[in-house]
Design a protein around this motif. Sequence first.
Motif, PDB file in Angstrom:
ATOM      1  N   HIS A 154       0.832  -1.208   0.000  1.00 21.95           N
ATOM      2  CA  HIS A 154       0.000   0.000   0.000  1.00 21.95           C
ATOM      3  C   HIS A 154       0.862   1.252   0.000  1.00 21.95           C
ATOM      4  O   HIS A 154       0.556   2.232  -0.703  1.00 21.95           O
ATOM      5  CB  HIS A 154      -0.917  -0.022   1.225  1.00 21.95           C
ATOM      6  CG  HIS A 154      -1.889   1.106   1.284  1.00 21.95           C
ATOM      7  ND1 HIS A 154      -1.586   2.315   1.892  1.00 21.95           N
ATOM      8  CD2 HIS A 154      -3.151   1.229   0.819  1.00 21.95           C
ATOM      9  CE1 HIS A 154      -2.625   3.122   1.801  1.00 21.95           C
ATOM     10  NE2 HIS A 154      -3.580   2.487   1.152  1.00 21.95           N
ATOM     11  N   GLU A 158       0.867   4.389  -2.607  1.00 17.70           N
ATOM     12  CA  GLU A 158       0.577   5.721  -2.067  1.00 17.70           C
ATOM     13  C   GLU A 158       1.659   6.719  -2.498  1.00 17.70           C
ATOM     14  O   GLU A 158       1.354   7.860  -2.858  1.00 17.70           O
ATOM     15  CB  GLU A 158       0.484   5.643  -0.551  1.00 17.70           C
ATOM     16  CG  GLU A 158      -0.217   6.823   0.099  1.00 17.70           C
ATOM     17  CD  GLU A 158      -0.454   6.571   1.569  1.00 17.70           C
ATOM     18  OE1 GLU A 158      -1.539   6.952   2.057  1.00 17.70           O
ATOM     19  OE2 GLU A 158       0.416   5.995   2.254  1.00 17.70           O
ATOM     20  N   LYS A 161       1.205   8.029  -6.110  1.00 17.56           N
ATOM     21  CA  LYS A 161       0.102   8.951  -6.421  1.00 17.56           C
ATOM     22  C   LYS A 161       0.577  10.371  -6.655  1.00 17.56           C
ATOM     23  O   LYS A 161      -0.050  11.129  -7.399  1.00 17.56           O
ATOM     24  CB  LYS A 161      -0.938   8.945  -5.289  1.00 17.56           C
ATOM     25  CG  LYS A 161      -1.839   7.744  -5.287  1.00 17.56           C
ATOM     26  CD  LYS A 161      -3.100   8.001  -4.480  1.00 17.56           C
ATOM     27  CE  LYS A 161      -2.833   8.328  -3.031  1.00 17.56           C
ATOM     28  NZ  LYS A 161      -4.078   8.549  -2.261  1.00 17.56           N
ATOM     29  N   TRP A 247      -7.644   4.889  -7.611  1.00 21.05           N
ATOM     30  CA  TRP A 247      -7.104   4.605  -6.284  1.00 21.05           C
ATOM     31  C   TRP A 247      -7.970   3.620  -5.500  1.00 21.05           C
ATOM     32  O   TRP A 247      -7.460   2.853  -4.670  1.00 21.05           O
ATOM     33  CB  TRP A 247      -6.931   5.898  -5.491  1.00 21.05           C
ATOM     34  CG  TRP A 247      -6.416   5.653  -4.106  1.00 21.05           C
ATOM     35  CD1 TRP A 247      -7.062   5.857  -2.919  1.00 21.05           C
ATOM     36  CD2 TRP A 247      -5.130   5.103  -3.755  1.00 21.05           C
ATOM     37  NE1 TRP A 247      -6.270   5.475  -1.861  1.00 21.05           N
ATOM     38  CE2 TRP A 247      -5.078   5.014  -2.345  1.00 21.05           C
ATOM     39  CE3 TRP A 247      -4.035   4.691  -4.501  1.00 21.05           C
ATOM     40  CZ2 TRP A 247      -3.957   4.525  -1.675  1.00 21.05           C
ATOM     41  CZ3 TRP A 247      -2.917   4.194  -3.827  1.00 21.05           C
ATOM     42  CH2 TRP A 247      -2.894   4.121  -2.432  1.00 21.05           C
ATOM     43  N   GLU A 251      -6.456   0.822  -2.779  1.00 22.02           N
ATOM     44  CA  GLU A 251      -6.595   1.092  -1.355  1.00 22.02           C
ATOM     45  C   GLU A 251      -6.542  -0.187  -0.512  1.00 22.02           C
ATOM     46  O   GLU A 251      -5.860  -0.249   0.510  1.00 22.02           O
ATOM     47  CB  GLU A 251      -7.916   1.832  -1.092  1.00 22.02           C
ATOM     48  CG  GLU A 251      -8.223   2.105   0.371  1.00 22.02           C
ATOM     49  CD  GLU A 251      -7.241   3.062   1.023  1.00 22.02           C
ATOM     50  OE1 GLU A 251      -6.829   2.790   2.162  1.00 22.02           O
ATOM     51  OE2 GLU A 251      -6.884   4.071   0.378  1.00 22.02           O
TER      52      GLU A 251
END
Length: 311
Positions: A154, A158, A161, A247, A251
């Motif tokens: 994760h 992240e 992004k 996203w 997640e």
Amino acid sequence: MNEFLRIFKRTFKLFGYDLKKAGKFTLQPFQNSADSHLQTVYKAFDQDKPRVRGDLDKLVVFIRTCLRTNRNVDTRPRFTGGSTAETVYRCLRSTIRSINHAFHQEGDRSVEVVILDDHSDGPYLQKIKELCAAIQCPWTIQTTRETGQGKSLHEQFELAKSLNALCYFCEDDYLHEPSAIMEMWNFYRQMVEQTGNHLVLHPQECDFLYQTHYPSYIVAGKKRHWRTMNHATHVLFIHSDVVKLHWNYFENTKYVGDPKSRQLGAESKTTNLLFKHIPGCCPIPAVAGHAQFELTLPPCFDWQTIWEENR
């Protein structure tokens, strides 16, 4: 395509014909297929779209590492003949070799590497750092905020992004051919040029893909063919824009390895859902292989040669 040609294109379609630029791929339509990913791929090639926005000249390679005695280090030989640690070291060497190859071959394109280490034990971490010293482009190594496979997975998504770059999300136990990363990069650019769409690449055929043999389109790359797919692991070559736009499919990767909620993090519940929207492709033969179990290796992949080359 200008408006005049668009009118001709729409007119020809009424009579069962299509209008394509010279050198463009043309996919044959399919009948009565239950595989929705074929519809996604067909539409990507069929629609007249402008080139996607987003930097295709910058690549960030994320490599997740983790060697902890209390978690996953087994000194017994694996199918490779080496221990878990030795397998990771050789795989990492092969990945670094592929990174350096891409860095030197791509001219004005830029490459960066981020090693996300999940709290490896001191001696193992030191060895990982020694291996990474061979990386010839800018690189960093950082410890993940939390321990756990899903947490590190994760965290890398992240981090992506906030980028405007192509991203290769890789694990530490994939054996790579020297040209692997460059070939994925080149094919990605080729497909964007052909379709105007982003896509998802996986470096090998997943075992599900060659056990079930579901229908696929086959596209010619510069060095090998690529087949369309709707199954992959979380090892992906995509653009950061895809991560941002979808996203919600990334997640729940935080639940991978979670004893209570691991099903929420499964590929079928997360990143495989991307194939509803954008094409996915894997190379034939593979450019990398997952050296976890013998069954996770793709067919026609000469892993022994790569293994020996990365002693």
